[in-house]
Design a protein around this motif. Sequence first.
Motif, PDB file in Angstrom:
ATOM      1  N   ARG A 184      14.077 -50.537  17.126  1.00 12.96           N
ATOM      2  CA  ARG A 184      14.112 -50.035  15.754  1.00 12.96           C
ATOM      3  C   ARG A 184      14.845 -48.694  15.646  1.00 12.96           C
ATOM      4  O   ARG A 184      14.347 -47.724  15.077  1.00 12.96           O
ATOM      5  CB  ARG A 184      12.695 -49.905  15.170  1.00 12.96           C
ATOM      6  N   LYS A 185      16.077 -48.646  16.202  1.00  9.25           N
ATOM      7  CA  LYS A 185      16.862 -47.417  16.147  1.00  9.25           C
ATOM      8  C   LYS A 185      18.322 -47.726  15.817  1.00  9.25           C
ATOM      9  O   LYS A 185      18.839 -48.787  16.177  1.00  9.25           O
ATOM     10  CB  LYS A 185      16.794 -46.662  17.477  1.00  9.25           C
ATOM     11  N   ILE A 186      18.973 -46.783  15.136  1.00  6.42           N
ATOM     12  CA  ILE A 186      20.403 -46.873  14.849  1.00  6.42           C
ATOM     13  C   ILE A 186      21.026 -45.519  15.168  1.00  6.42           C
ATOM     14  O   ILE A 186      20.501 -44.480  14.774  1.00  6.42           O
ATOM     15  CB  ILE A 186      20.680 -47.224  13.376  1.00  6.42           C
ATOM     16  N   SER A 187      22.148 -45.525  15.893  1.00  7.76           N
ATOM     17  CA  SER A 187      22.896 -44.307  16.187  1.00  7.76           C
ATOM     18  C   SER A 187      24.284 -44.418  15.587  1.00  7.76           C
ATOM     19  O   SER A 187      24.961 -45.444  15.750  1.00  7.76           O
ATOM     20  CB  SER A 187      23.010 -44.098  17.707  1.00  7.76           C
ATOM     21  N   LEU A 188      24.720 -43.350  14.896  1.00  8.03           N
ATOM     22  CA  LEU A 188      26.041 -43.318  14.270  1.00  8.03           C
ATOM     23  C   LEU A 188      26.706 -41.992  14.639  1.00  8.03           C
ATOM     24  O   LEU A 188      26.330 -40.939  14.138  1.00  8.03           O
ATOM     25  CB  LEU A 188      25.916 -43.453  12.754  1.00  8.03           C
ATOM     26  N   GLN A 189      27.687 -42.053  15.546  1.00  7.03           N
ATOM     27  CA  GLN A 189      28.397 -40.858  15.983  1.00  7.03           C
ATOM     28  C   GLN A 189      29.738 -40.824  15.262  1.00  7.03           C
ATOM     29  O   GLN A 189      30.639 -41.598  15.564  1.00  7.03           O
ATOM     30  CB  GLN A 189      28.586 -40.879  17.499  1.00  7.03           C
ATOM     31  N   GLN A 190      29.881 -39.887  14.343  1.00  9.09           N
ATOM     32  CA  GLN A 190      31.008 -39.899  13.420  1.00  9.09           C
ATOM     33  C   GLN A 190      31.948 -38.714  13.625  1.00  9.09           C
ATOM     34  O   GLN A 190      31.503 -37.590  13.829  1.00  9.09           O
ATOM     35  CB  GLN A 190      30.486 -39.856  11.988  1.00  9.09           C
ATOM     36  N   LYS A 191      33.244 -39.011  13.553  1.00 11.74           N
ATOM     37  CA  LYS A 191      34.258 -37.970  13.483  1.00 11.74           C
ATOM     38  C   LYS A 191      34.964 -38.129  12.138  1.00 11.74           C
ATOM     39  O   LYS A 191      35.507 -39.194  11.840  1.00 11.74           O
ATOM     40  CB  LYS A 191      35.249 -38.101  14.647  1.00 11.74           C
ATOM     41  N   ILE A 192      34.940 -37.076  11.355  1.00 13.80           N
ATOM     42  CA  ILE A 192      35.430 -37.130   9.982  1.00 13.80           C
ATOM     43  C   ILE A 192      36.594 -36.154   9.818  1.00 13.80           C
ATOM     44  O   ILE A 192      36.437 -34.949  10.074  1.00 13.80           O
ATOM     45  CB  ILE A 192      34.308 -36.760   8.990  1.00 13.80           C
ATOM     46  N   GLU A 232      35.081 -32.601  11.127  1.00 14.46           N
ATOM     47  CA  GLU A 232      33.653 -32.429  11.302  1.00 14.46           C
ATOM     48  C   GLU A 232      33.114 -33.597  12.118  1.00 14.46           C
ATOM     49  O   GLU A 232      33.601 -34.725  12.015  1.00 14.46           O
ATOM     50  CB  GLU A 232      32.949 -32.391   9.941  1.00 14.46           C
ATOM     51  N   SER A 233      32.128 -33.325  12.964  1.00 13.24           N
ATOM     52  CA  SER A 233      31.452 -34.387  13.703  1.00 13.24           C
ATOM     53  C   SER A 233      29.987 -34.411  13.290  1.00 13.24           C
ATOM     54  O   SER A 233      29.356 -33.363  13.154  1.00 13.24           O
ATOM     55  CB  SER A 233      31.581 -34.179  15.212  1.00 13.24           C
ATOM     56  N   VAL A 234      29.472 -35.601  13.083  1.00  7.61           N
ATOM     57  CA  VAL A 234      28.078 -35.766  12.665  1.00  7.61           C
ATOM     58  C   VAL A 234      27.470 -36.908  13.469  1.00  7.61           C
ATOM     59  O   VAL A 234      28.065 -37.976  13.591  1.00  7.61           O
ATOM     60  CB  VAL A 234      27.966 -36.078  11.152  1.00  7.61           C
ATOM     61  N   HIS A 235      26.297 -36.678  14.025  1.00 11.14           N
ATOM     62  CA  HIS A 235      25.572 -37.717  14.748  1.00 11.14           C
ATOM     63  C   HIS A 235      24.273 -37.975  13.998  1.00 11.14           C
ATOM     64  O   HIS A 235      23.425 -37.082  13.868  1.00 11.14           O
ATOM     65  CB  HIS A 235      25.273 -37.264  16.175  1.00 11.14           C
ATOM     66  N   VAL A 236      24.122 -39.178  13.469  1.00 10.46           N
ATOM     67  CA  VAL A 236      22.929 -39.554  12.722  1.00 10.46           C
ATOM     68  C   VAL A 236      22.124 -40.546  13.555  1.00 10.46           C
ATOM     69  O   VAL A 236      22.668 -41.556  14.012  1.00 10.46           O
ATOM     70  CB  VAL A 236      23.286 -40.172  11.358  1.00 10.46           C
ATOM     71  N   ILE A 237      20.854 -40.241  13.759  1.00  7.79           N
ATOM     72  CA  ILE A 237      19.973 -41.109  14.532  1.00  7.79           C
ATOM     73  C   ILE A 237      18.798 -41.530  13.657  1.00  7.79           C
ATOM     74  O   ILE A 237      18.040 -40.687  13.184  1.00  7.79           O
ATOM     75  CB  ILE A 237      19.439 -40.393  15.790  1.00  7.79           C
ATOM     76  N   TYR A 238      18.665 -42.828  13.445  1.00  7.48           N
ATOM     77  CA  TYR A 238      17.542 -43.368  12.681  1.00  7.48           C
ATOM     78  C   TYR A 238      16.500 -43.906  13.655  1.00  7.48           C
ATOM     79  O   TYR A 238      16.809 -44.746  14.492  1.00  7.48           O
ATOM     80  CB  TYR A 238      18.003 -44.495  11.758  1.00  7.48           C
ATOM     81  N   ASP A 239      15.283 -43.417  13.541  1.00  6.85           N
ATOM     82  CA  ASP A 239      14.157 -43.907  14.338  1.00  6.85           C
ATOM     83  C   ASP A 239      13.121 -44.470  13.367  1.00  6.85           C
ATOM     84  O   ASP A 239      12.316 -43.743  12.800  1.00  6.85           O
ATOM     85  CB  ASP A 239      13.556 -42.778  15.167  1.00  6.85           C
TER      86      ASP A 239
END
Length: 224
Positions: free
Chosen positions: A65-73, A82-89
Amino acid sequence: MILRCSLTFVCLVAGLRDVISQHGCCGPQQWTGVAIQKRGRYDHNLDVASLADLNTRIGYDYVNRKISLQQKIYNITVDTQESVHVIYDFKQRTVYSITNGNYCIANTISGEMWPNCIPDSATHLGTFNISGPTVNIYRMVTPGGATVRFSVSYGECNPSTESVLTSGPVYDLTVSVYENVTKGISDPSVFKVPTFCHHKETKTKHISSTITELLQNTFISRRR
């Protein structure tokens, strides 16, 4: 002008049983991939337009039940990155947003994580050949009002391409191509939350059938 980046892209995930037909399918419960995107935004109220390139590494783990999104914008309009790392738990009911590796906000989330399946609200537009691979193409409107046209590989049900349009007064159009989609999670460390993350008691209710809409809501709230 600062681009209020609401990264949008769909990983074709929603609640639906595995249907062996043209009307729907389910992909693997664990997968990784990369989304290459071009995104344009027009704010009708401000009469301001912007354009951005996005590259996102996706880790989808329904088992844990996890999602990781490592973004370079890259904001083409104002030449900023900008870099953003979003982690859903979803088990801990928390989403972590880490910006440029040194700033973190953690928010409480509600709702359950959806399995990796075609939504039953999607309309099947046909089966086509795209320079080799055979894909099924669908169209749907998400609960948040975005119009999505997407394709998945025939048989495996992996994401292939998509376009997402959200309506005003802020209009977003995102065109995405998925690359290197593979079954399983090769690097579980992408779900590791930095020790400097803090928890902010903010209730954020999201009712989404796609990662596109989930991310859009996340970044709009983060930029305000």
